[in-house]
Write an enzyme that holds these catalytic residues in place. Sequence first.
Site, PDB file in Angstrom:
ATOM      1  N   TYR A   1       0.861  -1.188  -0.051  1.00 22.39           N
ATOM      2  CA  TYR A   1       0.025   0.059  -0.070  1.00 22.39           C
ATOM      3  C   TYR A   1       0.956   1.099  -0.021  1.00 22.39           C
ATOM      4  CZ  TYR A   1       1.117   0.967   4.962  1.00 22.39           C
ATOM      5  OH  TYR A   1       1.505   1.233   6.136  1.00 22.39           O
TER       6      TYR A   1
ATOM      7  N   GLU B   1      11.806   2.387  14.400  1.00 23.88           N
ATOM      8  CA  GLU B   1      11.272   3.605  13.955  1.00 23.88           C
ATOM      9  C   GLU B   1       9.757   3.497  14.621  1.00 23.88           C
ATOM     10  OE1 GLU B   1       9.703   2.818   9.948  1.00 23.88           O
ATOM     11  OE2 GLU B   1       9.973   0.784  10.170  1.00 23.88           O
TER      12      GLU B   1
HETATM   13  N1  PLP Z   1       7.495   3.889   9.002  1.00 24.11           N
HETATM   14  C1  PLP Z   1       6.351   3.226   9.012  1.00 24.11           C
HETATM   15  C2  PLP Z   1       6.311   1.595   9.847  1.00 24.11           C
HETATM   16  C3  PLP Z   1       5.045   3.724   8.501  1.00 24.11           C
HETATM   17  O1  PLP Z   1       4.099   3.017   8.708  1.00 24.11           O
HETATM   18  C4  PLP Z   1       5.087   4.963   7.834  1.00 24.11           C
HETATM   19  C5  PLP Z   1       4.192   5.463   7.368  1.00 24.11           C
HETATM   20  O2  PLP Z   1       2.993   4.910   7.128  1.00 24.11           O
HETATM   21  C6  PLP Z   1       6.566   5.466   7.947  1.00 24.11           C
HETATM   22  C7  PLP Z   1       7.580   5.089   8.443  1.00 24.11           C
HETATM   23  C8  PLP Z   1       6.405   7.145   7.224  1.00 24.11           C
HETATM   24  O3  PLP Z   1       6.536   6.797   6.059  1.00 24.11           O
HETATM   25  P1  PLP Z   1       6.073   7.845   4.939  1.00 24.11           P
HETATM   26  O4  PLP Z   1       6.813   9.236   5.266  1.00 24.11           O
HETATM   27  O5  PLP Z   1       6.438   7.567   3.518  1.00 24.11           O
HETATM   28  O6  PLP Z   1       4.741   8.027   5.185  1.00 24.11           O
END
Ligand code: PLP
Length: 284
Positions: free
Chosen positions: A33, A181
């Site tokens: 997704y 993260e």
């Molecule tokens: N890490 C995880 C596990 C995520 O689910 C998301 C976003 O949904 C992010 C980091 C941040 O990613 P992005 O900046 O592309 O939204």
Amino acid sequence: MSRIAYVNGRYLPRERAKISVEDRGFQFADGVYEVCEVREGSIVDERRHMARLDRSLNALHIARPMSPAALAVVMRETIARNRVRDGIVYVEITRGAARRDFPFPANTKPTLVVTARGNDLSRLEQLAADGVAVVTVPDIRWGRVDIKTVALLPNVLAKQQAREQGAREAWLVDEQGRITEGASSNAWIVARDGKIVTRPLGQDILPGITRSVVLDVIKAQGLAVEERAFTLEEAYAAREAFITSASQIVLPVVRIDGRPVGNGAPGLIAAALRRDYHRHAEIS
Ligand code: PLP
């Protein structure tokens, strides 16, 4: 919630938007997704999100359900039909519906779902002004979380634990006591030496699109940054902390496991990165 959803070729009211009970996304989390920010009716960083979507599809050998140009049209149409000005557009692609069996099915068309919904911008601005709390939980996810799959159960459980403890986000901690993260965001600190620190890309974090744009903002502002893993102890002792994701951009973290970060107020660096973000993002 999205009122109208695109499902495999049709725009349908949510109540009638359905996928098969045999869909592999439903049975095996066999799908990927993307979530893009929608700002003033435009898609933010679409090119980078679509490049990551391609990378996820390639990693899992899932076929593209349509060309990039056609998907761009469907995303815009879904945004328009839901009358979203500021919010998110969500794209999910699964391997499709087939008789339940673990190996990849032959000749199965992938499932494509696109939804869009508005965000409460004033609430987000309030969170940016107040800062958010995070709690830490062990990172129990699989070894390829760099692929943006819908297999998000550990993230769901971590987020639920955060909510039950009055926090907005959970920070996931690896076996060496280092933050990987957030459950749905990338994690950052401003260390004691003033350097901005975030974990380097690898198979243990999602390559956040917001993360990559924030790195550009940091460079443009002439700030010092280090891409390295940081420990929970460093996070507790940090001057500032913040999270990044497409739906939240940059949000300051003011408490970690109930301990104040710095003086307990949102940091100046997080605020400056949030302020300049959209000048560096691509808006289309
Ligand atoms: N890490 C995880 C596990 C995520 O689910 C998301 C976003 O949904 C992010 C980091 C941040 O990613 P992005 O900046 O592309 O939204």
